[in-house]
Write an enzyme that holds these catalytic residues in place. Structure first.
Site: not given
Length: 409
Positions: A212-213
């Protein structure tokens, strides 16, 4: 009894008795008070911030005013220091969820002159606050560092990462568009590439983030690129994709001081130093079965001093209606085991190592090809000795065992 003709001359209850003989004396006092009040108002009007007339609220010839979001954080504070040293005007905006007010205090002490540095406590997820900041300040450029930035944490709290990285960047762009700020230097990451099939990574390497980062950062990049192409945007955009940042200010003024509760997700350098200081019993190396020479991850470690130099060069080269995308790394990959050995030498401590299973969302091997940034921005990493970079950071850690300490706003 008092005669009626004399009663008319007496003061009534609650009224001040006026003596004509005192008139000149009172008038003098009134005039003096008026003069003093006028003088005070004049002095106040000349003071920064009176009536919104702060030097930060107006453009000045020969002065470049840079908004540094996340400027109280590790990288943001080092970038602010470099900008201030190079005579830029700096406004730091930070909500201190990851940053340190202590770092801002250091900068304020180093550059106390009026019109050099201001700090604004604000959350970039609050649209009203963002618009207020832009309406009250005359920015020439934005360096957007503010973001949560731990791969492991992003797999546990994905929605937080999309809000904090992608949504907040959108709010910044909207404010820039509304207030005519045309230059953006964006802090991105090599995590947008995911796990490429070929090494080293170039700017043309396909972006397939796996956590997700990295996904949130790529979304933010896409928004920036789409906006820069829109009619009338006239944006000057530089996107810098960092590799793994280490080190600290060579003069020992700033360092990395993550919050204790985030140590589990933090950089390996912080974990190494915590182990050397005895804050934690040892270092946990996550993953020994990667397809690399020694089984541990391979990363490209870039010194923070080199990184902020890349930002300043990018700012100086930014041009309207042009977008520059650059990898910022040394071009050399080092394994986690190599890094740990260098950290042991830098600290002089035989750090205990515990080997664990892989961390979710991690990838085996990532290192850059810095050819493009070398050629176009005349930037080359100077601090490439891993042990030396760690030694510099270790000196700061030893002299700041509790980070910046508890500093109030």
């Amino acid at each position: 009894m008092i005669p009626l003709n004399r009663r008319a001359n007496l003061p009534r209850a609650g009224m001040e008795y006026f003596d004509a003989r005192r008139k000149p004396h009172n008038v003098g006092k009134i005039i003096a008070a008026l003069v003093l009040t006028t003088l005070c108002i004049f002095v106040l009007k000349q003071s920064p911030g009176f009536g919104g007339n702060s030097v930060f609220s107006r453009h000045e010839p020969g002065v470049t005013h840079v908004l540094v979001t996340g400027g109280a954080g590790y990288i943001g504070s080092h970038a602010s220091l470099r900008l201030l040293k190079d005579n830029y005007r700096v406004t730091i905006v930070d909500n201190l969820s990851r940053g340190n007010m202590g770092a801002v205090k250091v900068l304020q002490e180093l550059f106390p002159q009026p019109g050099r540095l201001q700090f604004i406590f604000a959350d970039l997820g609050d649209q009203k606050s963002v618009n207020k900041i832009f309406s009250e300040n005359a920015f020439d450029a934005v360096m957007h560092f503010a973001a949560v930035a731990y791969v492991g944490e992003s797999t546990l709290e994905p929605l937080r990462y999309y809000h904090n990285i992608t949504s907040n960047t959108l709010l910044i762009l909207e404010a820039m568009a509304s207030h005519g700020v045309k230059t953006l230097i964006y802090s991105s990451t090599c995590a947008t590439y995911g796990e490429p099939e070929k090494m080293p990574i170039t700017e043309a390497t396909p972006q397939f983030p796996i956590n997700p980062y990295g996904k949130a950062k790529k979304m933010a990049e896409d928004i920036i690129l789409d906006f820069s192409k829109s009619k009338g945007a006239d944006m000057a955009v530089m996107i810098l994709r960092y590799f793994n940042v280490i080190g600290s200010d060579p003069e020992g003024r700033l360092g990395e001081a993550p919050r204790p509760e985030l140590r589990e997700h933090g950089r390996i350098s912080g974990a190494c130093f915590d182990a050397a200081l005895g804050v934690i019993p040892g270092l946990k190396v996550k993953g020994t079965d990667y397809p690399t020479a020694d089984g541990t991850c391979i990363r490209d470690y870039i010194d923070v001093t080199d990184l902020v130099d890349a930002h300043v060069k990018a700012l100086n080269k930014a041009e309207p209606r042009k977008v520059g995308i650059y990898n910022v790394g040394t071009g050399r990959g080092r394994s986690v085991n190599e890094f740990v050995d260098a950290c042991k030498k830098a600290t002089g401590v035989d750090i205990k190592i515990e080997y664990l299973s892989r961390r979710p969302g991690d990838y085996a091997e990532v290192y850059s090809d810095p050819t493009k940034i070398n050629k176009e921005l005349n930037w080359t990493a100077q601090y490439t000795d891993l042990k030396e970079s760690l030694s510099v950071a270790w000196r700061w850690q030893k002299s700041h065992p509790h980070g910046y300490g508890k500093t109030k706003i």
